[in-house]
Write an enzyme that holds these catalytic residues in place. Structure first.
Site, PDB file in Angstrom:
ATOM      1  N   GLU A  98      42.016 -10.668 -21.590  1.00  0.00           N
ATOM      2  CA  GLU A  98      40.946 -11.488 -21.022  1.00  0.00           C
ATOM      3  C   GLU A  98      39.848 -10.617 -20.417  1.00  0.00           C
ATOM      4  OE1 GLU A  98      44.866 -13.714 -20.038  1.00  0.00           O
ATOM      5  OE2 GLU A  98      44.199 -11.658 -20.450  1.00  0.00           O
TER       6      GLU A  98
ATOM      7  N   GLU B   3      66.495   1.110 -39.284  1.00  0.00           N
ATOM      8  CA  GLU B   3      66.320   1.378 -40.707  1.00  0.00           C
ATOM      9  C   GLU B   3      67.631   1.800 -41.380  1.00  0.00           C
ATOM     10  OE1 GLU B   3      62.909   3.708 -41.745  1.00  0.00           O
ATOM     11  OE2 GLU B   3      61.651   2.795 -40.220  1.00  0.00           O
TER      12      GLU B   3
END
Length: 332
Positions: free
Chosen positions: A53, A264
């Site tokens: 923001e 992985e």
């Protein structure tokens, strides 16, 4: 697609630019619109920097009473490294705020939106909520359970083999699939593999190109060569070698602020994570190849029965060159 959805999807796109850089905070994006035109954009670029923001609004000028701020996560309402974003929104005089997902922290969930409403700001929440919740899935897991979000990535042949009977795995999948894996590494806070992967391939496990990302490398197992890349390169201090309980290892990662772990493999580690229930999402990269029965399996478990099979639910399928990426989650 409505105007609100269009601008929120752009905010989500911006938020993804910060993935892998914001831990222990979630990635957040923001778009400011006035008169139907985008006048400012921003995102949370890294931990300690301006929230989305503030990054968006610092360049916004003029009367913003008619402006709409789209933000992927409820604006913060408490002091941290920066002052509350709700204060800035009110200071700027923005008339309408559209949010995808409310703050998941039970200590102040919804408080920021209440502050804005009480000050007369029109507030809408839940726009593109599914996409917004997917964006912050690792943050949600950490906030609600204290454990990191685990994505299990496996590249295999059509018959489920991750290497041949000599341990060779380069290359099962093609260029497009391997490039997507690099994207996934950039989004993660840590890359996890078994020790056998380090011994066989000596990978760096770093994303290429890094684009500023230097995820932790986590090796499960022992007897890694002392000259392995992960122990000798420029970010070796972000390498952990651990043995023992997978739950304890993941808990340690959470204590280090690691929200998203990309595992992985190999097959033994993958099986352990699945059997113990630690996998939140699967990413199967499937190559149109057949290896044969003596190849190394992607899921190294023996003696399984059909009645005990783990049921998954596909939620995305994508063609990547000659290969296919299948994303799945455990069926609830």
């Amino acid at each position: 697609m409505t105007s609100d959805k269009k601008h929120m999807m752009r905010a989500i796109e911006l938020a993804r630019l910060g993935e892998g850089l914001t831990r222990p905070n979630p990635p957040v994006g923001a778009v400011l619109v006035r008169g139907g035109e985008v006048i400012a954009e921003g995102w949370h670029r890294k931990a300690g920097s301006d929230h989305a923001e503030r990054d968006c609004l610092k360049s916004a000028l003029g009367n913003l009473q008619s402006a709409i701020l789209y933000v992927t996560l409820e604006p913060c309402s408490t002091h941290g490294r920066t002052s509350p974003c709700t204060d800035l929104i009110l200071e700027k005089g923005i008339g309408r705020v559209v949010v995808s997902v409310e703050d998941l922290n039970p200590k102040h969930a919804g408080r920021g939106l209440d502050i804005l409403r009480e000050a007369g700001v029109e507030v809408v929440s839940g726009v593109c909520e599914n996409e917004g919740r997917e964006l912050i899935a690792p943050f949600e897991k950490m906030i609600t359970t204290g454990m990191p979000y685990v994505t299990l990535k496996l590249a295999s042949t059509l018959d489920g083999k991750i290497a041949d009977n000599r341990g060779n795995s380069k290359w099962i999948t093609g260029t497009e699939a391997r490039e997507r894996v690099q994207e996934m590494r950039r989004r993660a806070d840590a890359i996890m593999v078994g020790a056998a992967t380090i011994i066989a391939d000596d990978p760096s496990l770093l994303p290429r190109p890094s684009e500023g990302r230097h995820p932790w490398r986590v090796v499960v197992g022992a007897a890694i060569p002392s000259n392995a890349k992960i122990l000798t390169d420029e970010v070796s201090e972000q390498t952990l070698v651990r043995t023992g309980s997978l739950g304890a290892i993941l808990k340690e990662l959470a204590e280090r602020g690691i929200m998203h772990v990309l595992c992985e493999g190999g097959g033994k580690l993958a099986a352990g994570l699945v059997e113990e229930g630690w996998v939140d999402e699967f990413a199967f990269f499937i190559a149109p190849k057949l290896m044969g029965a003596d190849g190394i399996p992607n899921f190294a478990k023996c003696g399984g029965l059909i009645v005990d099979a783990h049921n998954l639910k596909f939620h995305a399928v994508e063609q990547l060159g000659d290969d296919v990426l299948i994303k799945a989650k455990m069926e609830q």
